[in-house]
Design a protein around this motif. Structure first.
Motif, PDB file in Angstrom:
ATOM      1  N   ALA A  37     150.323   6.393  18.726  1.00  0.00           N
ATOM      2  CA  ALA A  37     151.509   5.648  19.126  1.00  0.00           C
ATOM      3  C   ALA A  37     151.149   4.230  19.562  1.00  0.00           C
ATOM      4  CB  ALA A  37     152.241   6.384  20.248  1.00  0.00           C
ATOM      5  N   LEU A  38     150.032   4.077  20.277  1.00  0.00           N
ATOM      6  CA  LEU A  38     149.599   2.740  20.694  1.00  0.00           C
ATOM      7  C   LEU A  38     149.228   1.878  19.495  1.00  0.00           C
ATOM      8  CD1 LEU A  38     147.427   3.625  23.818  1.00  0.00           C
ATOM      9  CD2 LEU A  38     149.627   2.442  23.809  1.00  0.00           C
ATOM     10  N   ALA A  39     148.604   2.477  18.480  1.00  0.00           N
ATOM     11  CA  ALA A  39     148.254   1.721  17.275  1.00  0.00           C
ATOM     12  C   ALA A  39     149.509   1.224  16.568  1.00  0.00           C
ATOM     13  CB  ALA A  39     147.414   2.583  16.333  1.00  0.00           C
ATOM     14  N   TYR A  40     150.539   2.059  16.501  1.00  0.00           N
ATOM     15  CA  TYR A  40     151.804   1.631  15.901  1.00  0.00           C
ATOM     16  C   TYR A  40     152.439   0.516  16.728  1.00  0.00           C
ATOM     17  CZ  TYR A  40     152.375   5.012  12.101  1.00  0.00           C
ATOM     18  OH  TYR A  40     152.255   5.707  10.926  1.00  0.00           O
ATOM     19  N   GLY A  41     152.295   0.596  18.049  1.00  0.00           N
ATOM     20  CA  GLY A  41     152.798  -0.480  18.889  1.00  0.00           C
ATOM     21  C   GLY A  41     152.089  -1.792  18.617  1.00  0.00           C
ATOM     22  N   GLU A  42     150.769  -1.730  18.409  1.00  0.00           N
ATOM     23  CA  GLU A  42     150.005  -2.929  18.069  1.00  0.00           C
ATOM     24  C   GLU A  42     150.478  -3.517  16.743  1.00  0.00           C
ATOM     25  OE1 GLU A  42     145.372  -4.257  17.035  1.00  0.00           O
ATOM     26  OE2 GLU A  42     145.808  -2.219  17.747  1.00  0.00           O
ATOM     27  N   LEU A  43     150.694  -2.662  15.749  1.00  0.00           N
ATOM     28  CA  LEU A  43     151.196  -3.122  14.453  1.00  0.00           C
ATOM     29  C   LEU A  43     152.527  -3.844  14.608  1.00  0.00           C
ATOM     30  CD1 LEU A  43     151.256  -3.175  11.322  1.00  0.00           C
ATOM     31  CD2 LEU A  43     152.230  -0.859  11.428  1.00  0.00           C
ATOM     32  N   GLU A  44     153.410  -3.286  15.406  1.00  0.00           N
ATOM     33  CA  GLU A  44     154.740  -3.857  15.555  1.00  0.00           C
ATOM     34  C   GLU A  44     154.697  -5.201  16.278  1.00  0.00           C
ATOM     35  OE1 GLU A  44     158.834  -4.325  15.335  1.00  0.00           O
ATOM     36  OE2 GLU A  44     157.508  -2.957  14.275  1.00  0.00           O
ATOM     37  N   ARG A  45     153.895  -5.315  17.318  1.00  0.00           N
ATOM     38  CA  ARG A  45     153.948  -6.504  18.184  1.00  0.00           C
ATOM     39  C   ARG A  45     153.211  -7.709  17.624  1.00  0.00           C
ATOM     40  NH1 ARG A  45     152.824  -2.521  21.894  1.00  0.00           N
ATOM     41  NH2 ARG A  45     150.628  -3.137  21.915  1.00  0.00           N
ATOM     42  N   ASP A  46     152.168  -7.503  16.850  1.00  0.00           N
ATOM     43  CA  ASP A  46     151.322  -8.619  16.414  1.00  0.00           C
ATOM     44  C   ASP A  46     151.913  -9.279  15.168  1.00  0.00           C
ATOM     45  OD1 ASP A  46     149.315 -10.326  15.447  1.00  0.00           O
ATOM     46  OD2 ASP A  46     147.733  -9.048  16.246  1.00  0.00           O
ATOM     47  N   PRO A  47     152.341 -10.537  15.265  1.00  0.00           N
ATOM     48  CA  PRO A  47     152.957 -11.193  14.110  1.00  0.00           C
ATOM     49  C   PRO A  47     151.992 -11.427  12.953  1.00  0.00           C
ATOM     50  CG  PRO A  47     152.609 -12.768  15.892  1.00  0.00           C
ATOM     51  CD  PRO A  47     152.310 -11.416  16.453  1.00  0.00           C
ATOM     52  N   SER A  98     159.402  -2.059  12.422  1.00  0.00           N
ATOM     53  CA  SER A  98     159.999  -3.004  11.475  1.00  0.00           C
ATOM     54  C   SER A  98     159.081  -3.319  10.294  1.00  0.00           C
ATOM     55  CB  SER A  98     160.354  -4.309  12.194  1.00  0.00           C
ATOM     56  OG  SER A  98     159.175  -5.000  12.602  1.00  0.00           O
ATOM     57  N   LYS A  99     157.838  -2.815  10.342  1.00  0.00           N
ATOM     58  CA  LYS A  99     156.864  -3.167   9.300  1.00  0.00           C
ATOM     59  C   LYS A  99     156.520  -1.951   8.450  1.00  0.00           C
ATOM     60  CE  LYS A  99     155.024  -6.788  12.278  1.00  0.00           C
ATOM     61  NZ  LYS A  99     153.862  -7.332  13.009  1.00  0.00           N
ATOM     62  N   PRO A 100     156.207  -2.176   7.180  1.00  0.00           N
ATOM     63  CA  PRO A 100     155.938  -1.044   6.285  1.00  0.00           C
ATOM     64  C   PRO A 100     154.600  -0.370   6.569  1.00  0.00           C
ATOM     65  CG  PRO A 100     155.637  -3.125   5.132  1.00  0.00           C
ATOM     66  CD  PRO A 100     156.194  -3.468   6.474  1.00  0.00           C
ATOM     67  N   VAL A 101     154.544   0.908   6.227  1.00  0.00           N
ATOM     68  CA  VAL A 101     153.335   1.711   6.399  1.00  0.00           C
ATOM     69  C   VAL A 101     153.014   2.408   5.087  1.00  0.00           C
ATOM     70  CG1 VAL A 101     152.299   3.700   7.566  1.00  0.00           C
ATOM     71  CG2 VAL A 101     153.693   2.075   8.868  1.00  0.00           C
ATOM     72  N   VAL A 102     151.770   2.267   4.655  1.00  0.00           N
ATOM     73  CA  VAL A 102     151.233   3.003   3.510  1.00  0.00           C
ATOM     74  C   VAL A 102     150.320   4.079   4.070  1.00  0.00           C
ATOM     75  CG1 VAL A 102     149.891   2.830   1.378  1.00  0.00           C
ATOM     76  CG2 VAL A 102     151.359   0.928   2.085  1.00  0.00           C
ATOM     77  N   ILE A 103     150.271   5.246   3.433  1.00  0.00           N
ATOM     78  CA  ILE A 103     149.492   6.354   3.966  1.00  0.00           C
ATOM     79  C   ILE A 103     148.649   6.972   2.858  1.00  0.00           C
ATOM     80  CG2 ILE A 103     151.374   8.007   3.636  1.00  0.00           C
ATOM     81  CD1 ILE A 103     150.517   9.276   6.336  1.00  0.00           C
ATOM     82  N   ALA A 104     147.409   7.326   3.190  1.00  0.00           N
ATOM     83  CA  ALA A 104     146.487   7.966   2.255  1.00  0.00           C
ATOM     84  C   ALA A 104     146.085   9.316   2.818  1.00  0.00           C
ATOM     85  CB  ALA A 104     145.241   7.098   2.047  1.00  0.00           C
ATOM     86  N   VAL A 105     146.265  10.388   2.027  1.00  0.00           N
ATOM     87  CA  VAL A 105     145.984  11.730   2.526  1.00  0.00           C
ATOM     88  C   VAL A 105     145.015  12.457   1.602  1.00  0.00           C
ATOM     89  CG1 VAL A 105     148.219  11.863   3.690  1.00  0.00           C
ATOM     90  CG2 VAL A 105     147.986  12.774   1.375  1.00  0.00           C
ATOM     91  N   GLN A 106     144.288  13.410   2.195  1.00  0.00           N
ATOM     92  CA  GLN A 106     143.333  14.207   1.449  1.00  0.00           C
ATOM     93  C   GLN A 106     143.120  15.546   2.149  1.00  0.00           C
ATOM     94  OE1 GLN A 106     142.371  11.689   3.419  1.00  0.00           O
ATOM     95  NE2 GLN A 106     140.664  12.420   4.682  1.00  0.00           N
ATOM     96  N   GLY A 107     142.486  16.470   1.426  1.00  0.00           N
ATOM     97  CA  GLY A 107     142.134  17.749   2.025  1.00  0.00           C
ATOM     98  C   GLY A 107     143.351  18.520   2.476  1.00  0.00           C
ATOM     99  N   THR A 108     143.368  18.900   3.737  1.00  0.00           N
ATOM    100  CA  THR A 108     144.489  19.605   4.341  1.00  0.00           C
ATOM    101  C   THR A 108     145.468  18.601   4.943  1.00  0.00           C
ATOM    102  OG1 THR A 108     143.128  21.531   4.867  1.00  0.00           O
ATOM    103  CG2 THR A 108     145.140  21.246   6.152  1.00  0.00           C
ATOM    104  N   CYS A 109     146.744  18.771   4.639  1.00  0.00           N
ATOM    105  CA  CYS A 109     147.795  17.903   5.211  1.00  0.00           C
ATOM    106  C   CYS A 109     148.959  18.801   5.617  1.00  0.00           C
ATOM    107  CB  CYS A 109     148.236  16.858   4.198  1.00  0.00           C
ATOM    108  SG  CYS A 109     149.486  15.713   4.831  1.00  0.00           S
ATOM    109  N   LEU A 110     148.943  19.203   6.867  1.00  0.00           N
ATOM    110  CA  LEU A 110     149.932  20.156   7.353  1.00  0.00           C
ATOM    111  C   LEU A 110     150.905  19.506   8.326  1.00  0.00           C
ATOM    112  CD1 LEU A 110     147.665  23.284   8.065  1.00  0.00           C
ATOM    113  CD2 LEU A 110     148.874  22.675   5.949  1.00  0.00           C
ATOM    114  N   THR A 111     152.066  20.086   8.454  1.00  0.00           N
ATOM    115  CA  THR A 111     153.095  19.836   9.470  1.00  0.00           C
ATOM    116  C   THR A 111     153.276  18.351   9.768  1.00  0.00           C
ATOM    117  OG1 THR A 111     151.529  20.229  11.309  1.00  0.00           O
ATOM    118  CG2 THR A 111     152.714  22.132  10.449  1.00  0.00           C
ATOM    119  N   LEU A 112     152.713  17.879  10.877  1.00  0.00           N
ATOM    120  CA  LEU A 112     152.937  16.486  11.277  1.00  0.00           C
ATOM    121  C   LEU A 112     152.362  15.503  10.267  1.00  0.00           C
ATOM    122  CD1 LEU A 112     150.081  15.140  12.515  1.00  0.00           C
ATOM    123  CD2 LEU A 112     150.637  16.686  14.374  1.00  0.00           C
TER     124      LEU A 112
END
Length: 261
Positions: A37-47, A98-112
């Motif tokens: 959650a803190l990392a997402y906050g950093e993404l949002e706040r830093d122009p 407000s900013k886009p997120v790209v996600i890369a997944v591998q192996g096991t990807c469950l629930t959350l």
């Protein structure tokens, strides 16, 4: 000292956000959730940051919730892990991203993990990834947005097929139903996701954010609400420095280098 459970790294205008609990298949305990959650906050706040890229260290994206750690923390009002500097990565409460997120997944990807995909904007999966929305097999329900977004993303029947059975499915099925946008060979998912993130980051950030916001508004509030905001958003963007830069690049046939103003 042990490494932090979330790793962050700036790569140009892209913030890399890595789940880093590989010895537990990146199962999310309270510390991991809070730091995410803190990392997402950093993404949002830093122009200077324009795109987030979520990935995972090790063979697996995530085995889901660490219920041994989180179970006792679920109180009368549910589970709270976002402080004032953070943003809910699953976007089911609090400040919207407000900013886009790209996600890369591998192996096991469950629930959350699936719910992070659903809350993101573009997903790349390794061919060997195994997915599962398995909450009903543990006596709980998905509470990170799958009940809302999974049916929208893949259709009611496809979503219920996996939410209500808890069955696992592979990357080919995830691509067929539209949960992920690309499937690549194992080990190539991060590089491909980074290519996409950098491609987005090279565009005019105010325009990217405006387009993303309008699409989200349509999903949340309906077409009419989004339509009402199109012309005012266009007027704001036309007056920006980036619009001038984009027009000059078009006229001179050069590459635009946007400044976010």
């Amino acid at each position: 000292m042990s490494e932090p459970k979330i790793l962050t790294e700036r790569r140009g205008h892209v913030l890399l956000i890595g789940l880093n609990r590989p010895e537990k298949r990146n199962a999310a305990d309270f510390e991991l959730l809070s730091r995410l959650a803190l990392a997402y906050g950093e993404l949002e706040r830093d122009p200077d940051l324009r795109v987030g890229l979520v990935h995972a260290v090790g063979e697996h994206f995530t085995a889901g919730l660490d219920l041994a750690d989180l179970g006792p923390r679920i109180g009368r009002d549910g589970l709270s892990f976002v402080d004032e500097d953070g943003i809910d990565p699953w976007q089911v409460s609090g400040t919207p991203l407000s900013k886009p997120v790209v996600i890369a997944v591998q192996g096991t990807c469950l629930t959350l993990g699936i719910e992070l995909i659903l809350a993101s904007d573009i997903a790349v999966a390794a061919r060997g990834t195994r997915f599962g929305q398995i909450e009903v097999t543990r006596g709980i329900l998905p509470f990170g947005g799958a009940t809302l977004r999974f049916p929208r993303a893949v259709g009611w029947g496809n979503a219920m097929r996996y939410i209500l059975t808890g069955d696992l499915f592979d990357a080919a099925e995830a691509h067929r139903i539209g949960l992920v946008q690309e499937v690549v060979e194992d080990g190539e998912q991060f590089d491909r996701a980074l290519e996409l993130a950098e491609r987005i980051a090279a565009q005019a950030p105010l325009a990217v954010q405006a387009a993303l916001a309008n699409a989200k508004r349509a999903v949340r509030d309906g077409d009419a609400a989004a339509e009402a905001e199109l012309q005012p958003a266009l007027v704001r963007l036309v007056g920006s420095e980036d619009a001038r830069i984009g027009m000059e690049a078009f006229l001179t046939r050069t590459e635009a280098r946007f400044v976010g103003r």
